[in-house]
Design a protein around this motif. Structure first.
Motif, mmCIF file in Angstrom:
data_model
loop_
_atom_site.group_PDB
_atom_site.id
_atom_site.type_symbol
_atom_site.label_atom_id
_atom_site.label_comp_id
_atom_site.label_asym_id
_atom_site.label_seq_id
_atom_site.Cartn_x
_atom_site.Cartn_y
_atom_site.Cartn_z
ATOM 1 N N UNK B 9 0.705 -1.121 -0.015
ATOM 2 C CA UNK B 9 -0.169 -0.165 -0.522
ATOM 3 C C UNK B 9 1.000 1.128 0.132
ATOM 4 N N UNK B 35 -1.847 2.373 -13.480
ATOM 5 C CA UNK B 35 -2.414 4.000 -13.900
ATOM 6 C C UNK B 35 -1.279 4.839 -13.018
ATOM 7 N N UNK B 37 -1.609 7.813 -10.862
ATOM 8 C CA UNK B 37 -2.269 9.192 -10.664
ATOM 9 C C UNK B 37 -1.200 10.129 -9.941
ATOM 10 N N UNK B 41 -4.058 14.461 -8.882
ATOM 11 C CA UNK B 41 -5.363 13.790 -9.392
ATOM 12 C C UNK B 41 -5.591 13.361 -10.865
ATOM 13 N N UNK B 42 -4.589 13.885 -11.578
ATOM 14 C CA UNK B 42 -4.700 13.132 -13.216
ATOM 15 C C UNK B 42 -4.231 12.009 -13.478
ATOM 16 N N UNK B 43 -4.862 10.795 -13.627
ATOM 17 C CA UNK B 43 -4.847 9.847 -14.191
ATOM 18 C C UNK B 43 -4.562 9.426 -14.853
ATOM 19 N N UNK B 90 -1.882 3.159 -9.719
ATOM 20 C CA UNK B 90 -3.091 1.937 -9.894
ATOM 21 C C UNK B 90 -3.161 1.059 -10.376
ATOM 22 N N UNK B 94 -10.835 -5.426 -16.122
ATOM 23 C CA UNK B 94 -12.095 -5.178 -16.939
ATOM 24 C C UNK B 94 -12.061 -6.494 -17.532
ATOM 25 N N UNK B 100 -17.861 -1.907 -20.200
ATOM 26 C CA UNK B 100 -17.550 -2.762 -18.872
ATOM 27 C C UNK B 100 -16.894 -1.097 -18.380
ATOM 28 N N UNK B 101 -16.767 -1.234 -17.233
ATOM 29 C CA UNK B 101 -16.180 0.158 -16.153
ATOM 30 C C UNK B 101 -15.289 -0.780 -15.637
ATOM 31 N N UNK B 102 -14.101 0.106 -15.118
ATOM 32 C CA UNK B 102 -12.574 -0.736 -14.370
ATOM 33 C C UNK B 102 -12.789 -0.867 -13.246
ATOM 34 N N UNK B 104 -10.789 -0.793 -10.402
ATOM 35 C CA UNK B 104 -9.148 -0.369 -9.353
ATOM 36 C C UNK B 104 -9.517 -1.240 -8.055
ATOM 37 N N UNK B 105 -8.009 -1.404 -7.945
ATOM 38 C CA UNK B 105 -7.276 -1.299 -6.649
ATOM 39 C C UNK B 105 -7.353 -0.207 -5.814
ATOM 40 N N UNK B 106 -6.303 -0.464 -5.075
ATOM 41 C CA UNK B 106 -6.913 0.520 -3.550
ATOM 42 C C UNK B 106 -4.957 1.575 -3.809
#
Lengths: 112, 113
Positions: B9, B35, B37, B41-43, B90, B94, B100-102, B104-106
């Motif tokens: 984490x 991804x 970030x 906060x831009x992915x 991240x 999917x 379909x949506x994605x 995500x992990x935490x």
């Protein structure tokens, strides 16, 4: 490079107010997805809209996909403190790879 | 019950070190992503694998190397870490096909000092 403009970037409102977040692009998307992200967590999918003009409702949240599939809006009615978070829109490219093009996000704070 | 799990984490390391981030999904999805970030906060997508095959490789330094031993796992190895690599990474997955949506992990917060 495709861009997805999201506005407003920041929004601070009182509990009970309504708000709308916009995502706009000059490109056509095969779908438009909305996510909500809380601190320390990954984005969580709220909804996917696919058809031009489509409207989807999720309790107090209403999502709309533009007729031309280039823009979308998220409307929240009677906002609550639990709605606080970062709202992200993402447009799925047409074609084979179908990458997601992300907006910069709207940071929403709903004050009690 | 975690759908997409990433480890660790948090990761704090010195410049020049090599580190790995692991990702596993138990959703049966065919496609997985990494991804980045940034602080705004831009992915930004880095890599995408479909059934262990690399399908998206954005402009990412060669120091970043993804590996997918099977379709449920997508790991990210980073060589010679630099200060600018500090970000939240991240993993997502999917199903292939359809709109379909994605999931995500935490996230893994990487800090290079």
């Amino acid at each position: 490079t495709q861009l997805l403009e999201q506005s407003p970037q920041f929004l601070s409102i009182q509990e009970g107010e309504n708000l709308t977040v916009y995502c706009n692009s000059s490109s056509v998307f095969s779908s438009l997805q909305w996510y909500r992200q809380e601190p320390g967590e990954g984005p969580v999918l709220l909804v996917t809209v696919v058809t031009g003009g489509e409207v989807k409702k999720l309790k107090r949240l209403t999502f709309q996909f533009g007729d031309a599939r280039k823009d979308s809006s998220l409307h929240i009615t009677a906002a609550q403190p639990g709605d606080t978070g970062l709202y992200l829109c993402a447009g799925e490219e047409t074609g084979n790879n179908r990458k997601l093009i992300w907006g910069l996000g709207t940071s929403l704070a709903v004050n009690p | 019950d975690t759908a997409v799990s990433q480890t660790p984490k948090y990761l704090v390391t010195q410049m020049g070190n090599d580190k790995s981030i692991k990702c596993e999904q138990n959703l049966g999805h065919d496609t997985m992503y990494w991804y980045k970030q940034d602080s705004k906060k831009f992915l930004k997508i880095m890599f995408s694998y479909n059934n262990k095959e690399l399908i998206i490789n954005e402009t990412v330094p060669n120091r970043f190397s993804p590996k997918s031993p099977d379709k449920a796992h997508l790991n990210l190895h980073i060589n010679s870490l630099e200060l600018g690599d500090s970000a939240v990474y991240f993993c997502a997955s999917r199903p292939s096909g359809g709109n379909y949506g994605y999931t995500f992990g935490s996230g893994t917060r990487l800090t290079v000092v």
